[in-house]
Design a protein around this motif. Structure first.
Motif, PDB file in Angstrom:
ATOM      1  N   LYS A 113       0.855  -1.216  -0.017  1.00  0.00           N
ATOM      2  CA  LYS A 113       0.106   0.205   0.021  1.00  0.00           C
ATOM      3  C   LYS A 113       0.820   1.243  -0.082  1.00  0.00           C
ATOM      4  N   GLY A 114       0.508   2.250  -0.727  1.00  0.00           N
ATOM      5  CA  GLY A 114       1.169   3.432  -0.801  1.00  0.00           C
ATOM      6  C   GLY A 114       1.096   4.219   0.258  1.00  0.00           C
ATOM      7  N   PHE A 115       1.871   5.578   0.158  1.00  0.00           N
ATOM      8  CA  PHE A 115       1.727   6.342   1.243  1.00  0.00           C
ATOM      9  C   PHE A 115       2.002   8.009   0.562  1.00  0.00           C
ATOM     10  N   SER A 116       1.415   9.023   1.077  1.00  0.00           N
ATOM     11  CA  SER A 116       1.515  10.236   0.533  1.00  0.00           C
ATOM     12  C   SER A 116       2.499  11.072   1.432  1.00  0.00           C
ATOM     13  N   GLY A 117       3.098  12.283   0.455  1.00  0.00           N
ATOM     14  CA  GLY A 117       3.996  12.928   1.392  1.00  0.00           C
ATOM     15  C   GLY A 117       4.082  14.219   0.547  1.00  0.00           C
ATOM     16  N   ILE A 118       5.129  15.338   1.198  1.00  0.00           N
ATOM     17  CA  ILE A 118       5.411  16.342   0.284  1.00  0.00           C
ATOM     18  C   ILE A 118       6.875  16.415   0.004  1.00  0.00           C
ATOM     19  N   LEU A 119       7.054  16.660  -1.317  1.00  0.00           N
ATOM     20  CA  LEU A 119       8.394  16.601  -1.599  1.00  0.00           C
ATOM     21  C   LEU A 119       8.990  18.006  -1.829  1.00  0.00           C
ATOM     22  N   LYS A 120      10.243  18.275  -1.391  1.00  0.00           N
ATOM     23  CA  LYS A 120      11.063  19.426  -1.471  1.00  0.00           C
ATOM     24  C   LYS A 120      10.440  20.576  -0.789  1.00  0.00           C
ATOM     25  N   GLU A 121       9.641  20.349   0.418  1.00  0.00           N
ATOM     26  CA  GLU A 121       9.013  21.761   1.282  1.00  0.00           C
ATOM     27  C   GLU A 121      10.232  22.555   1.595  1.00  0.00           C
ATOM     28  N   TYR A 123      14.448  23.335   0.901  1.00  0.00           N
ATOM     29  CA  TYR A 123      15.527  23.101  -0.019  1.00  0.00           C
ATOM     30  C   TYR A 123      16.597  21.910   0.607  1.00  0.00           C
ATOM     31  N   SER A 124      16.731  21.951   1.985  1.00  0.00           N
ATOM     32  CA  SER A 124      17.314  20.879   2.742  1.00  0.00           C
ATOM     33  C   SER A 124      16.869  19.696   2.582  1.00  0.00           C
ATOM     34  N   ASP A 125      15.716  19.479   2.009  1.00  0.00           N
ATOM     35  CA  ASP A 125      14.888  18.109   2.021  1.00  0.00           C
ATOM     36  C   ASP A 125      15.472  17.304   0.579  1.00  0.00           C
ATOM     37  N   PHE A 126      16.268  18.017  -0.172  1.00  0.00           N
ATOM     38  CA  PHE A 126      16.927  17.560  -1.301  1.00  0.00           C
ATOM     39  C   PHE A 126      18.384  17.651  -1.524  1.00  0.00           C
ATOM     40  N   VAL A 127      19.138  16.620  -1.332  1.00  0.00           N
ATOM     41  CA  VAL A 127      20.586  16.544  -1.105  1.00  0.00           C
ATOM     42  C   VAL A 127      20.985  15.858  -2.523  1.00  0.00           C
ATOM     43  N   VAL A 128      22.064  16.273  -3.152  1.00  0.00           N
ATOM     44  CA  VAL A 128      22.440  15.953  -4.335  1.00  0.00           C
ATOM     45  C   VAL A 128      24.032  15.681  -4.327  1.00  0.00           C
ATOM     46  N   HIS A 129      24.525  14.425  -4.464  1.00  0.00           N
ATOM     47  CA  HIS A 129      26.070  14.510  -4.506  1.00  0.00           C
ATOM     48  C   HIS A 129      26.551  13.734  -5.972  1.00  0.00           C
ATOM     49  N   GLU A 130      27.281  14.582  -6.541  1.00  0.00           N
ATOM     50  CA  GLU A 130      27.615  14.000  -7.872  1.00  0.00           C
ATOM     51  C   GLU A 130      28.651  12.923  -7.892  1.00  0.00           C
ATOM     52  N   ILE A 131      28.238  11.988  -9.018  1.00  0.00           N
ATOM     53  CA  ILE A 131      29.060  10.720  -8.947  1.00  0.00           C
ATOM     54  C   ILE A 131      29.993  10.675 -10.178  1.00  0.00           C
ATOM     55  N   GLY A 132      31.116  10.826 -10.152  1.00  0.00           N
ATOM     56  CA  GLY A 132      32.025  11.236 -11.142  1.00  0.00           C
ATOM     57  C   GLY A 132      32.342   9.835 -12.157  1.00  0.00           C
ATOM     58  N   LYS A 133      33.250  10.164 -13.145  1.00  0.00           N
ATOM     59  CA  LYS A 133      33.258   9.015 -14.181  1.00  0.00           C
ATOM     60  C   LYS A 133      33.795   7.961 -13.548  1.00  0.00           C
ATOM     61  N   ASP A 134      34.631   8.028 -12.684  1.00  0.00           N
ATOM     62  CA  ASP A 134      35.253   6.552 -11.943  1.00  0.00           C
ATOM     63  C   ASP A 134      34.387   5.990 -11.050  1.00  0.00           C
ATOM     64  N   LEU A 338      10.638  13.200   2.346  1.00  0.00           N
ATOM     65  CA  LEU A 338       9.384  13.326   2.267  1.00  0.00           C
ATOM     66  C   LEU A 338       8.581  13.661   3.644  1.00  0.00           C
ATOM     67  N   ARG A 339       7.800  14.770   3.704  1.00  0.00           N
ATOM     68  CA  ARG A 339       7.254  15.141   4.947  1.00  0.00           C
ATOM     69  C   ARG A 339       5.866  14.924   4.698  1.00  0.00           C
TER      70      ARG A 339
END
Length: 339
Positions: A113-121, A123-134, A338-339
């Motif tokens: 069963k699914g659930f609901s939530g608020i995305l990117k309420e 800016y700190s709720d979305f963290v991105v780390h780049e993955i290099g070619k290696d 998700l909040r």
């Protein structure tokens, strides 16, 4: 003959009391019919005025009934349109929130069963780390500055007096109206002047130096790098041959687009934005960590920006002989709340 006096006598016959009473009664009889006729006319007017009320009410009822019929027809039309599958507007969707079907998701990998939530309420709720070619995930965990053989000697850090350092720092941070700082060369030798030049450029990134003669004395003039020549060839004249032409570093930023961040860095370094290169642009409303390369800007100058900028951090410095190219990465690692 005798004289006779004549008195004027009124010609009207005097009325008796009975005559007065009869006259008053006659007046009453004349007035009473008038009153009756007046009342009758008022009543007739009232009846005439009252009579149109019924048809008016009937007309109003007739007007209201069609409106109700129209509303019923509109409701039926809306129901029919919903049954036909007409798409909702974006505003209607946002009233009850977007669902999976609204964005084209029709199947799921799991069966729970699914659930609901608020995305990117936030800016700190979305963290991105780049993955290099290696395959290495970018993390900012080292703020040290690399040292090579051609870095300034220890004497560079002691050749300037505390007063000179104070003036140079105020010039560097634009805390006063001075456009330059003059440092007198006590021992006028080429070696001494070279050490002072290196000390100013190493300890106070962003400042350039030149030698001037004033009143028979030699001075080292420190000033902010500016002009087309300085922007086009940043520090080209003093770059060591054994060092890689590009300084690679990890950029940590909050709530800033990649291009906005590059523009801020170039403004503080007084260089053109096109000397920076990167593998991909990152979201603005997020916390992102990615690798950046810049042409012939020392790690010392970049590290100094950590004291000046907010929501930015630079570290993990290294010198290499190649820039970065768009698309030269495996992807990005996301941490989502998700909040």
């Amino acid at each position: 003959m005798e004289a006779v006096e004549m008195k004027s006598v009124p010609l009207k016959r005097p009325h008796s009391e009975d005559d007065v009473a009869n006259a008053e009664e006659i007046k009453r009889q004349k007035i009473s019919p008038k009153l009756k006729t007046g009342n009758d006319s008022e009543q007739s007017l009232e009846t005439v005025a009252e009579q149109p009320e019924k048809p008016l009410l009937e007309d109003m009822k007739n007007e209201v009934i069609p409106n109700e019929i129209n509303e019923d027809q509109e409701d039926e039309e809306l129901e029919d349109s919903d049954e036909d599958g007409d798409p909702e507007s974006f505003a209607d969707m946002m009233k009850h929130g977007l669902t999976e079907s609204d964005v084209g998701i029709t199947k799921f990998v799991s069966s729970h069963k699914g659930f609901s939530g608020i995305l990117k309420e936030r800016y700190s709720d979305f963290v991105v780390h780049e993955i290099g070619k290696d395959g290495r995930v970018s993390h900012l965990d080292d703020f040290s500055v690399p040292v090579d053989d051609e870095d300034p000697s220890e004497e560079t850090f002691t050749v300037l007096s505390e007063e000179d350092k104070q003036r140079l720092e105020e010039l560097q941070l634009l805390k006063n109206k001075e456009t330059s700082v003059a440092i007198e060369v006590i021992e006028d030798t080429k070696e001494k002047r070279t050490i002072i030049h290196q000390a100013v450029k190493s300890l106070f990134p962003g400042l350039e130096t030149k030698t001037e003669d004033r009143d028979g004395k030699r001075f080292i003039i420190a000033y902010h790098a500016a002009g087309k020549k300085a922007l086009a060839n940043p520090r080209k004249h003093s770059w060591p041959k054994s060092r890689g032409s590009y300084c690679h570093f990890i950029l940590y930023k909050e709530n800033k687009d990649t291009m906005d961040a590059i523009n801020v860095l170039s403004k503080f370094l007084r260089v053109k934005p096109n000397i920076f290169s990167y593998m991909g642009t990152k979201d603005k409303r997020a916390i992102t960590v990615q690798e950046i390369a810049v042409l012939r800007i020392t790690a010392q100058r970049l590290a100094h920006l950590n004291k000046c900028l907010m929501n930015f951090k630079l570290g993990n410095f290294s010198y290499k002989n190649h820039p970065l190219k768009l698309g030269e990465l495996q992807g990005n690692h996301f941490t989502v709340v998700l909040r």
